[in-house]
Motif scaffolding. Structure first.
Motif, PDB file in Angstrom:
ATOM      1  N   TYR A  58      -2.295  -4.126  -4.840  1.00  0.00           N
ATOM      2  CA  TYR A  58      -1.143  -3.250  -4.741  1.00  0.00           C
ATOM      3  C   TYR A  58       0.108  -4.012  -5.157  1.00  0.00           C
ATOM      4  O   TYR A  58       0.182  -5.232  -5.044  1.00  0.00           O
ATOM      5  CB  TYR A  58      -0.974  -2.728  -3.308  1.00  0.00           C
ATOM      6  CG  TYR A  58      -2.072  -1.781  -2.884  1.00  0.00           C
ATOM      7  CD1 TYR A  58      -2.201  -0.533  -3.494  1.00  0.00           C
ATOM      8  CD2 TYR A  58      -2.963  -2.121  -1.879  1.00  0.00           C
ATOM      9  CE1 TYR A  58      -3.197   0.346  -3.117  1.00  0.00           C
ATOM     10  CE2 TYR A  58      -3.963  -1.244  -1.489  1.00  0.00           C
ATOM     11  CZ  TYR A  58      -4.079  -0.010  -2.114  1.00  0.00           C
ATOM     12  OH  TYR A  58      -5.070   0.852  -1.739  1.00  0.00           O
ATOM     13  N   ARG A  59       1.101  -3.262  -5.592  1.00  0.00           N
ATOM     14  CA  ARG A  59       2.388  -3.835  -5.993  1.00  0.00           C
ATOM     15  C   ARG A  59       3.378  -3.647  -4.835  1.00  0.00           C
ATOM     16  O   ARG A  59       3.500  -4.510  -3.979  1.00  0.00           O
ATOM     17  CB  ARG A  59       2.889  -3.157  -7.274  1.00  0.00           C
ATOM     18  CG  ARG A  59       4.203  -3.683  -7.796  1.00  0.00           C
ATOM     19  CD  ARG A  59       4.592  -2.976  -9.093  1.00  0.00           C
ATOM     20  NE  ARG A  59       4.624  -1.516  -8.941  1.00  0.00           N
ATOM     21  CZ  ARG A  59       4.934  -0.676  -9.911  1.00  0.00           C
ATOM     22  NH1 ARG A  59       5.229  -1.127 -11.108  1.00  0.00           N
ATOM     23  NH2 ARG A  59       4.950   0.629  -9.700  1.00  0.00           N
ATOM     24  N   GLY A  60       4.095  -2.556  -4.783  1.00  0.00           N
ATOM     25  CA  GLY A  60       4.964  -2.254  -3.654  1.00  0.00           C
ATOM     26  C   GLY A  60       6.403  -2.702  -3.843  1.00  0.00           C
ATOM     27  O   GLY A  60       6.755  -3.428  -4.778  1.00  0.00           O
ATOM     28  N   THR A 115       3.840   5.421  -5.062  1.00  0.00           N
ATOM     29  CA  THR A 115       4.624   4.627  -6.000  1.00  0.00           C
ATOM     30  C   THR A 115       6.095   5.019  -5.964  1.00  0.00           C
ATOM     31  O   THR A 115       6.979   4.160  -5.939  1.00  0.00           O
ATOM     32  CB  THR A 115       4.051   4.787  -7.423  1.00  0.00           C
ATOM     33  OG1 THR A 115       2.738   4.216  -7.464  1.00  0.00           O
ATOM     34  CG2 THR A 115       4.928   4.102  -8.464  1.00  0.00           C
ATOM     35  N   MET A 146       0.847  -1.182   0.000  1.00  0.00           N
ATOM     36  CA  MET A 146       0.000   0.000   0.000  1.00  0.00           C
ATOM     37  C   MET A 146       0.902   1.258   0.000  1.00  0.00           C
ATOM     38  O   MET A 146       1.883   1.323   0.720  1.00  0.00           O
ATOM     39  CB  MET A 146      -0.882   0.015   1.254  1.00  0.00           C
ATOM     40  CG  MET A 146      -1.904  -1.116   1.302  1.00  0.00           C
ATOM     41  SD  MET A 146      -2.902  -1.072   2.821  1.00  0.00           S
ATOM     42  CE  MET A 146      -3.916   0.385   2.489  1.00  0.00           C
ATOM     43  N   SER A 147       0.586   2.249  -0.813  1.00  0.00           N
ATOM     44  CA  SER A 147      -0.507   2.406  -1.752  1.00  0.00           C
ATOM     45  C   SER A 147       0.074   2.598  -3.156  1.00  0.00           C
ATOM     46  O   SER A 147      -0.052   3.627  -3.780  1.00  0.00           O
ATOM     47  CB  SER A 147      -1.329   3.632  -1.379  1.00  0.00           C
ATOM     48  OG  SER A 147      -1.977   3.465  -0.145  1.00  0.00           O
ATOM     49  N   ASP A 148       0.705   1.541  -3.629  1.00  0.00           N
ATOM     50  CA  ASP A 148       1.297   1.521  -4.962  1.00  0.00           C
ATOM     51  C   ASP A 148       0.436   0.635  -5.845  1.00  0.00           C
ATOM     52  O   ASP A 148       0.526  -0.597  -5.770  1.00  0.00           O
ATOM     53  CB  ASP A 148       2.727   0.977  -4.882  1.00  0.00           C
ATOM     54  CG  ASP A 148       3.375   0.799  -6.255  1.00  0.00           C
ATOM     55  OD1 ASP A 148       2.966   1.514  -7.187  1.00  0.00           O
ATOM     56  OD2 ASP A 148       4.274  -0.053  -6.372  1.00  0.00           O
ATOM     57  N   PRO A 149      -0.426   1.210  -6.680  1.00  0.00           N
ATOM     58  CA  PRO A 149      -1.330   0.385  -7.491  1.00  0.00           C
ATOM     59  C   PRO A 149      -0.568  -0.572  -8.395  1.00  0.00           C
ATOM     60  O   PRO A 149       0.443  -0.213  -9.012  1.00  0.00           O
ATOM     61  CB  PRO A 149      -2.110   1.422  -8.313  1.00  0.00           C
ATOM     62  CG  PRO A 149      -1.972   2.703  -7.550  1.00  0.00           C
ATOM     63  CD  PRO A 149      -0.619   2.653  -6.906  1.00  0.00           C
ATOM     64  N   ASP A 150      -1.041  -1.800  -8.470  1.00  0.00           N
ATOM     65  CA  ASP A 150      -0.453  -2.797  -9.361  1.00  0.00           C
ATOM     66  C   ASP A 150      -0.907  -2.486 -10.785  1.00  0.00           C
ATOM     67  O   ASP A 150      -2.108  -2.508 -11.072  1.00  0.00           O
ATOM     68  CB  ASP A 150      -0.914  -4.197  -8.948  1.00  0.00           C
ATOM     69  CG  ASP A 150      -0.211  -5.301  -9.723  1.00  0.00           C
ATOM     70  OD1 ASP A 150       0.204  -5.061 -10.876  1.00  0.00           O
ATOM     71  OD2 ASP A 150      -0.088  -6.409  -9.176  1.00  0.00           O
TER      72      ASP A 150
END
Length: 270
Positions: free
Chosen positions: A38-40, A188, A27-31
């Motif tokens: 989330y990606r991360g 991100t 969180m909070s890096d959108p996949d």
């Protein structure tokens, strides 16, 4: 800033395992490949490891909102059975940010997790967490606890021959642009920089400018800042307080996103 290097060069990494809370969940890096996930930094690190370790398998057991007791009870035993070549463990900050915190118990539980993982992993990575007090002034009163946790992570790193990634002294993370609108989770760009920090600490190829602050942003008008503060309080702070008062967590009944080691990177869906 002092990243503690790995005591010995990393050998082949066949399995990488990440455990922890929202920081490691991503969180909070959108996949970009899944609008519901989330990606991360851990996913990004796995992708980097896979470039020199063909056939890498990766699992991520981290779940948002988890306290160190839950990480140690729910994630660590399963992690130990997987005997990964590389394990990353981040936890404890959720505990110290709460109004009531039994710090000796937090440290004892974190030590239990680190001891178990070090015994069942080829190499263990720990984190000196980012310093929230420089960007969230209301958290300054918690600094004694945070400093004690950071110092204890250093002790664990020495005791268990683990790599310790120092995010605590990196002033780049003071910048709101490295954080999501909730002000608690990395953006991100924040996750990208953590990937570079871990890569540097492990002796992997990395961007050496990860700790360099972004160019200064134009100052926002006072009224714009106050409106943003009010919006943040309604959207994020209020619900967070509500969960604390009712004993709920954002991670209740949420499974980990990668519960079993699987080939990485994943094959794109057709």
């Amino acid at each position: 800033m002092t990243n503690h290097p790995a005591p010995t060069p990393l050998g082949p990494i066949r399995t990488y395992l990440a455990i922890g809370d929202s920081f490691t969940e991503g969180m909070s890096d959108p996949d970009p490949h899944n609008p519901h996930a989330y990606r991360g930094w851990a996913d990004l690190l796995a992708t980097r490891l896979a470039t020199t370790n063909p056939g890498l398998r990766y699992a991520n057991l981290a779940v948002r909102g988890k306290l160190i007791r839950q990480i140690t009870t729910d994630q660590t035993p399963h992690a130990a059975t997987l005997t990964p070549d590389l394990t990353t463990l981040a936890g404890g900050l959720n505990d110290v940010l709460r109004p009531r915190c039994d710090l000796p118990a937090v440290k004892a539980t974190l030590e239990q997790a680190a001891e178990t993982l070090a015994a069942h992993s080829g190499h263990l990575v720990l984190f000196r967490s980012t310093d929230p007090t420089r960007r969230l002034k209301s958290s300054a009163r918690l600094m004694p606890r945070i400093e004690q946790l950071v110092d204890f992570v250093d002790e664990l790193g020495t005791r268990h021959h683990a790599t310790v990634v120092d995010l605590f002294t990196a002033r780049a993370f003071d910048d709101p642009r490295l954080w999501a609108t909730d002000r608690l989770h990395l953006s991100t760009e924040g996750h990208r920089r953590v990937t570079e920090a871990v890569s540097q600490a492990l002796g992997l190829p990395h961007d050496p400018d990860w700790a360099t602050p972004l160019p200064p942003a134009p100052p926002a008008p006072w009224l714009t800042q106050r409106k943003a503060d009010a919006q943040w309080a309604r959207t994020h702070l209020g619900p967070w307080i509500g969960r604390r008062l009712t004993g709920r967590s954002s991670g209740d009944n949420r499974p980990p996103k990668h519960p079993q080691p699987t080939p990485w990177p994943p094959t794109p869906a057709n």
